[in-house]
Design a protein around this motif. Structure first.
Motif, short mmCIF file in Angstrom:
data_model
loop_
_atom_site.label_atom_id
_atom_site.label_comp_id
_atom_site.label_asym_id
_atom_site.label_seq_id
_atom_site.Cartn_x
_atom_site.Cartn_y
_atom_site.Cartn_z
N ALA A 193 0.84 -1.20 0.00
CA ALA A 193 0.00 0.00 0.00
C ALA A 193 0.87 1.25 0.00
O ALA A 193 0.59 2.22 -0.72
CB ALA A 193 -0.92 -0.02 1.22
N GLY A 194 1.94 1.22 0.78
CA GLY A 194 2.83 2.38 0.85
C GLY A 194 3.55 2.63 -0.46
O GLY A 194 3.59 3.75 -0.97
N VAL A 195 4.11 1.57 -1.03
CA VAL A 195 4.87 1.70 -2.28
C VAL A 195 3.98 2.24 -3.39
O VAL A 195 4.40 3.08 -4.19
CB VAL A 195 5.47 0.33 -2.68
CG1 VAL A 195 6.04 0.39 -4.07
CG2 VAL A 195 6.54 -0.07 -1.70
N ASN A 196 2.73 1.79 -3.42
CA ASN A 196 1.87 2.20 -4.52
C ASN A 196 1.35 3.63 -4.39
O ASN A 196 0.67 4.12 -5.28
CB ASN A 196 0.69 1.22 -4.65
CG ASN A 196 1.15 -0.08 -5.30
OD1 ASN A 196 2.21 -0.12 -5.92
ND2 ASN A 196 0.36 -1.12 -5.14
N ILE A 198 3.55 6.03 -4.03
CA ILE A 198 4.63 6.86 -4.56
C ILE A 198 4.35 7.12 -6.05
O ILE A 198 4.16 6.18 -6.81
CB ILE A 198 5.99 6.15 -4.41
CG1 ILE A 198 6.24 5.84 -2.92
CG2 ILE A 198 7.11 7.00 -4.98
CD1 ILE A 198 7.51 5.05 -2.68
#
Lengths: 312, 319
Positions: A193-196, A198
């Motif tokens: 969820a975090g990476v997506n 960016i």
């Protein structure tokens, strides 16, 4: 108690003073179910546990005040120190491996294609499987008999059957293995969820500037992911400090809760042992407060409280 | 490093396939190779589960045999019920199936499943009701002390629940709730994290709807039920999954407050099954029980996968 005074930001401004009083009463009634139970089963027990930690108490006779004696005993208790150092080693290894693997998995399997989704499902599976069932499964895998799965695999490489669960040196590695195996999928989902979040443009810009994949990771992914990483590390760490089931199900011996030679003795199993098999409830409360202090310090790192109240 | 796997957004796929003019696309075949160890890792995720499942369907003789079989040669359900087993006679090679044990408990093993379902459902419903009421007041009402209350709730999130284990045990014992549903359910209702999560969610929701309902003369209870609860639905869905999973796996608390077999939940029953019957000949039954205890949540997850991951992402990113 509840007349309309100034300083309200979100408050409703409709209605007369009498109506506001009535609404305030309703507000308190609405808070009541949660607050009563919150006070009764969280706040009061916390304070009571502090009081009990200053007493000698076996659960039957009334507690007898002994001052800081339990905490002094804690510092000299070799078994507690052993539990503490076991826990620290376990937590450190489990947190590093779980977060590390989770990040790599998140970067590898973050897409929306069926392949990536399938992989995420596979890695997430332990998070939705009954915890005790998983530990029984591991206990069976590490069976000492030559037909156990671990021993069969070892046999393919010419290794003689090992009494995995009865070898003190293997206890913490096996616990770390189990924790990483079952925890990395959950952390991976948070990382995905975090990476997506960016923006893709950052990477495009970096690529145009000739940045290598590694440079992109180091200068874009990692820094922008820092809040998520902090969250994953802190929550994994807090959960790891509270480890109990792994020890109790996989390693418990008839004589001791902590496995062979206490090799798997951790804080919560020791708390359980003191409190509910030896019924030294005062001393066990001191252990409980030691755990509380550790977790409190870790939680402060996160400063979640500060951020959330600023918004209120 | 398998970093070069930016997701291709669904809409962008055709553009990629037709090729982006101008700049040649960098070959990414090495990425596939970099991922190879991760696929191996995925296999190590599957193998333990596979081992559990096949053990649950092997006869005793096949379980305790060296070398073991990796595909059950004579798959069977004797782990659940073994017709050849006799309680009064010696039947070598046969042990009591799962449903032939716990005979002193009404409904046998199913009783534990029922306990687990009842407790998980009750705790989830009650915890969400209480938390939604509290979070509604904290965010949308103008009462004295709400800030202090919220601070205390936030602060309590740093308390490991094991710290309150002993006092709560004493409270439950004094209330006579040992070995009862009340002992399971009531202490589990106040969940600080759920309030925290719902408060955050409600803060992002404008007050217009609530104000409009107030002007229309709706009472606070009605606003809560008919306006706030529907608005909260995604957050409630996420939290209910958390609370339910937590209760389903709850072990240390029931271990302390449950004395009779009758009131055990599935985790406690599994642990008792394991400590009462040692020896590999019982592993088929234990794995059969483990499989049954895991199936509901796994099936639930596969059905509502999106809600699970979205809920985790929500709590992880907002926190």
């Amino acid at each position: 108690m509840a007349t309309a005074t100034g300083g309200h930001r979100k408050g409703p401004r409709t209605g007369s003073g009498a109506r506001r009083v009535r609404r305030n009463m309703t507000s308190y009634v609405m808070l009541l179910p949660f607050l009563t139970l919150f006070a009764g089963f969280l706040i009061w027990p916390l304070l009571n546990s502090l009081y009990l930690s200053l007493t000698k108490f076996n659960g039957v006779r009334p507690p007898e005040f002994v001052g800081l004696a339990n905490f002094e005993r804690l510092l000299q208790d070799e078994r507690f120190m052993h539990a503490l150092s076991n826990t620290l080693v376990y937590v450190l290894a489990a947190v590093v491996l779980t977060s590390g693997f989770a990040l790599v998995l998140a970067l590898a399997f973050r897409g929306q294609g069926w392949g990536d989704r399938l992989m995420r499902t596979i890695f997430f599976l332990p998070s939705v499987t009954s915890t005790i069932a998983l530990f029984l499964m591991w206990r069976w895998i590490f069976a000492a008999e030559d037909y156990g799965l671990a021993n069969t695999l070892a046999g393919w490489f010419g290794v003689d059957p090992v009494a995995w669960l009865a070898t003190p040196g293997l206890t913490i590695p096996i616990m770390v293995l189990m924790a990483t195996w079952s925890g990395m999928g959950y952390a991976m989902v948070i990382f995905v969820a975090g990476v997506n979040t960016i923006p893709e443009e950052y990477y495009e810009a970096a690529r145009i500037d000739g940045a290598t994949t590694w440079q992109q990771f180091k200068s874009i992914t990692l820094p922008l992911l820092r809040p998520v990483t902090t969250y994953v590390v802190v929550t994994t760490m807090i959960a790891a400090f509270q480890v109990f089931e792994a020890v109790y199900i996989v390693f418990r011996q008839v004589s001791s809760v902590g496995g062979v030679l206490d090799s798997g003795l951790m804080i919560v199993p020791y708390l359980y042992d003191m409190g509910f098999t030896k019924f030294q409830l005062g001393y066990a409360s001191a252990i409980a407060w030691a755990l509380f202090l550790i977790i409190f310090v870790i939680s402060m790192v996160q400063l979640r409280v500060g951020r959330a109240t600023r918004e209120l | 490093m398998a970093v070069e796997t930016r997701p291709v957004p669904p809409t962008a796929t055709p553009a990629r396939r037709s090729g982006i003019p101008g700049r040649p696309h960098r070959p990414t075949s090495w990425v596939g190779w970099a991922k190879a160890p991760l696929y191996l890792l995925a296999i190590t995720m599957i193998v333990p589960f596979y081992w559990m499942v096949i053990t649950a369907f092997k006869p005793v003789s096949e379980i305790t045999r060296n070398p073991p079989s990796f595909v059950p040669e004579s798959p069977t359900t004797v782990g659940y019920r073994d017709p050849a087993w006799r309680p009064d006679a010696d039947t070598p090679g046969h042990v009591a199936g799962l449903f032939q044990r716990f005979t002193e408990v009404d409904l046998g093993f199913w009783r534990f499943a029922i306990n687990s379902v009842v407790i998980a459902a009750a705790v989830t419903v009650l915890a969400l009701l209480a938390a939604s009421l509290a979070s509604y007041v904290i965010t949308k009402h103008d009462v004295k002390g709400r800030k202090v209350i919220f601070l205390m709730i936030l602060g309590s999130m740093m308390i490991p629940w094991q710290t309150t284990l002993i006092p709560n045990y004493l409270v439950v014992r004094n209330l006579g709730w040992i070995d009862s549903y009340l002992g399971y359910i009531v202490p589990a209702i106040p969940k600080a994290f759920v309030v925290f999560f719902l408060v955050q969610y409600l803060q992002s929701i404008p007050n217009d709807l609530i104000e409009a309902a107030r002007i229309d003369g709706a009472g606070e209870w009605r606003i809560w039920w008919q306006v706030v609860m529907p608005l909260l639905r995604p957050a409630l869905a996420a939290m209910s999954i958390f609370v339910m999973l937590n209760e389903w796996n709850n072990f240390l608390w029931p271990l302390i407050i449950v004395e009779s077999d009758q009131m055990a939940n599935l985790p406690v029953a599994l642990a008792r099954l394991n400590s009462a019957f040692t020896g590999a000949q019982h592993m088929g039954v234990i794995m059969a029980a483990s499989l049954l205890a895991s199936l509901p949540t796994v099936v639930f997850f596969l059905l509502f996968q999106k809600h699970f991951t979205r809920g985790i992402a929500m709590s992880g990113l907002k926190g």
